[in-house]
Design an enzyme around this catalytic site. Structure first.
Site, PDB file in Angstrom:
ATOM      1  N   HIS A  67     -51.766  -5.617 -15.416  1.00  0.00           N
ATOM      2  CA  HIS A  67     -52.949  -6.492 -14.937  1.00  0.00           C
ATOM      3  C   HIS A  67     -52.889  -6.778 -13.455  1.00  0.00           C
ATOM      4  O   HIS A  67     -54.002  -7.145 -12.990  1.00  0.00           O
ATOM      5  CB  HIS A  67     -52.870  -7.656 -15.884  1.00  0.00           C
ATOM      6  CG  HIS A  67     -52.759  -7.486 -17.275  1.00  0.00           C
ATOM      7  ND1 HIS A  67     -53.809  -8.044 -18.132  1.00  0.00           N
ATOM      8  CD2 HIS A  67     -52.280  -6.562 -17.831  1.00  0.00           C
ATOM      9  CE1 HIS A  67     -53.698  -7.686 -19.282  1.00  0.00           C
ATOM     10  NE2 HIS A  67     -52.688  -6.534 -19.402  1.00  0.00           N
ATOM     11  N   GLY A  82     -55.165  -3.780  -5.928  1.00  0.00           N
ATOM     12  CA  GLY A  82     -54.033  -3.148  -6.316  1.00  0.00           C
ATOM     13  C   GLY A  82     -52.959  -3.901  -6.738  1.00  0.00           C
ATOM     14  O   GLY A  82     -52.862  -4.984  -7.087  1.00  0.00           O
ATOM     15  N   HIS A 191     -46.141   0.001 -24.295  1.00  0.00           N
ATOM     16  CA  HIS A 191     -46.728  -0.642 -25.567  1.00  0.00           C
ATOM     17  C   HIS A 191     -45.439  -0.306 -26.737  1.00  0.00           C
ATOM     18  O   HIS A 191     -45.496  -0.913 -27.730  1.00  0.00           O
ATOM     19  CB  HIS A 191     -47.982  -0.194 -26.067  1.00  0.00           C
ATOM     20  CG  HIS A 191     -49.009  -0.920 -25.663  1.00  0.00           C
ATOM     21  ND1 HIS A 191     -50.430  -0.978 -25.731  1.00  0.00           N
ATOM     22  CD2 HIS A 191     -49.018  -1.781 -24.428  1.00  0.00           C
ATOM     23  CE1 HIS A 191     -51.086  -1.580 -25.119  1.00  0.00           C
ATOM     24  NE2 HIS A 191     -50.114  -2.312 -24.316  1.00  0.00           N
ATOM     25  N   THR A 192     -44.351   0.399 -26.531  1.00  0.00           N
ATOM     26  CA  THR A 192     -43.239   0.303 -27.124  1.00  0.00           C
ATOM     27  C   THR A 192     -42.327  -0.820 -27.331  1.00  0.00           C
ATOM     28  O   THR A 192     -41.521  -0.923 -28.102  1.00  0.00           O
ATOM     29  CB  THR A 192     -42.418   1.726 -26.944  1.00  0.00           C
ATOM     30  OG1 THR A 192     -41.629   1.980 -28.328  1.00  0.00           O
ATOM     31  CG2 THR A 192     -41.510   1.650 -25.848  1.00  0.00           C
ATOM     32  N   ASP A 209     -44.793  -1.783 -32.717  1.00  0.00           N
ATOM     33  CA  ASP A 209     -43.960  -0.771 -33.753  1.00  0.00           C
ATOM     34  C   ASP A 209     -42.858  -1.763 -34.302  1.00  0.00           C
ATOM     35  O   ASP A 209     -42.561  -2.909 -33.951  1.00  0.00           O
ATOM     36  CB  ASP A 209     -43.406   0.382 -32.817  1.00  0.00           C
ATOM     37  CG  ASP A 209     -42.741  -0.155 -31.753  1.00  0.00           C
ATOM     38  OD1 ASP A 209     -41.571  -0.655 -32.033  1.00  0.00           O
ATOM     39  OD2 ASP A 209     -42.501   0.337 -30.631  1.00  0.00           O
TER      40      ASP A 209
END
Ligand code: HEM
Ligand SMILES: *[C@@H]1O[C@H](CO)[C@@H](O)[C@H](O)[C@H]1NC(C)=O
Ligand SMILES: *[C@@H]1O[C@H](CO)[C@@H](O)[C@H](O)[C@H]1NC(C)=O
Length: 354
Positions: A67, A82, A191-192, A209
């Site tokens: 982000h 950045g 995202h794992t 997950d």
């Protein structure tokens, strides 16, 4: 020049060549190749004790690395600076962007630590993110370059992709920040080890997950399972049907898993944890210096802890599901045979709040 002086000079020159490489001595008996890296050992000790409760897999923290860094645009230099720490320096602007909902907590945890150690916000965010995932089982060891300026530019609204965005919109935004479609998938390896609190605020910490504290390929397997129900209070903007009770699927993840532009990179990870880790290390190193000149930074990667090895290289079909529930989407390669866990469907518990 006297013979004696000449002799001294020659001796000095030989000594310089023969001298053992000099390592700086840091706290706790640790050493670093460059003295400027020493203070990062102290930052490490502090965040392991106070941000990660003694070294737990800090899943939410590396969200900030993205982000902060993604406020960067090749086509619009005014969009942001950045990986410059602006999400902390201009938190009153950036944490109010809808896509940054929930980042304010982490920003306010990190701000005092960065100030206490006299390091720039941009450095701190990327360092904490690298340390957080190094604590995960099977985690990556992400390069850490130190020396970002503490001067930053507030990012503009719209640089952070949202879960209800189309694949075309996400790939365009990420392409404008310098990432190919495959690199977008590589970034989503994050995202794992992740969960949601704000897309559906009626359920807390619902993971993406069934193994959210392992840096394993389960996220890539389970996003390809046919969606059957919503874990919380029904359909939400940015949410999609998920395959297991308690598990949350972001709409964007479900679509990227199945889109012809990204499906093969997605599938390549389902039985290859080692590939997943190497791709993540590479793309995170790229993201961490968006808007920075890496030649002006010092490599302090040696401070990042060495993660515990993964227990398996392959993902599995969770109990209650079969290979027939996989919506294979890569047109050029068959979906690999994965181990199938037998037994009934097991609900996925929420991840505890930090
Ligand atoms: C297509 C791009 C992406 C989209 C649309 C997206 C969207 C989201 C959303 C909506 C959440 C849930 C937030 C909440 O409700 O609390 C989330 C969680 C998270 N995302 Fe992403 N994300 C993207 C890429 C990334 C990248 C590149 C990273 C890191 C490198 C990242 C790291 C995380 C982490 C660590 C969480 C979990 C936060 C927690 O556990 O509280 N995401 N993401
Ligand atoms: C970075 O800037 C903030 C103000 O945005 C300031 O509080 C902090 O002390 C600065 N840190 C360093 C290392 O200069
Ligand atoms: C659940 O959703 C329904 C309609 O979609 C809404 O009326 C209700 O207030 C929601 N419940 C909670 C706890 O948010």
């Amino acid at each position: 020049m006297s013979i004696k002086t000449l002799f001294t000079l020659v001796t000095l020159a030989v000594a310089a060549v023969a001298a053992p490489s000099h390592r700086a001595t840091c706290s706790g008996g640790r050493t670093a190749s460059n003295a400027v890296c020493c203070k990062w050992f102290d930052v490490l000790d502090d965040i392991q004790a106070n941000l990660f409760d003694g070294g737990e897999c800090g899943e939410e923290v590396h969200e900030l690395t993205f982000h902060d860094a993604i406020g960067f645009s090749k086509s619009n230099p005014k969009a942001g600076g950045g990986a410059d720490g602006s999400i902390i320096a201009f938190s009153e602007i950036e944490t109010n962007f809808p896509a940054n909902l929930g980042t304010d907590d982490i920003v306010e945890q990190q701000r005092p630590l960065a100030i206490k150690h006299g390091v720039s916000f941009g450095d701190f965010i990327q360092f904490a993110g690298a340390v957080g995932v190094s604590n995960c089982v099977g985690g990556p060891r992400i390069q850490f370059l130190a020396g970002r300026s503490n001067v930053s530019v507030a990012a503009q609204l719209g640089t952070v992709p949202e879960p209800a965005d189309s694949v075309t919109k996400i790939l365009a935004r990420m392409g404008d920040a310098g990432f190919s479609p495959s690199e977008v998938v590589d970034l989503l390896i994050s995202h794992t080890v992740a969960a949601q609190d704000h897309v559906d605020p009626t359920i807390h910490g619902s993971p993406f997950d069934s193994t959210p504290s392992d840096f394993d390929p389960q996220f890539f397997v389970e996003t390809l399972l046919k969606g059957t129900a919503f874990p919380g209070n029904g359909s939400q903007t940015g949410g999609a049907l998920s395959p297991l009770p308690g598990e949350f699927r972001l709409a964007s993840d479900g679509l990227l898993a199945r889109d012809p532009r990204t499906a093969c990179e997605w599938q390549s990870f389902v039985n290859n944890q080692a590939l997943m880790v190497s791709r993540f290390e590479k793309v995170m190193a790229k993201m961490a210096v968006l808007g920075q000149n890496p030649r002006t930074l010092v490599d302090c990667s040696e401070v990042i802890p060495v993660p515990k090895k993964a227990t398996s290289n392959t993902g599995f079909i969770p109990s209650g599901k079969t290979l027939r529930d996989i919506e294979a989407s890569c047109k050029t390669k068959p979906f690999p045979k994965l181990p199938v866990v037998s037994g009934p469907i097991v609900p996925v518990p929420p991840v505890p709040p930090s």
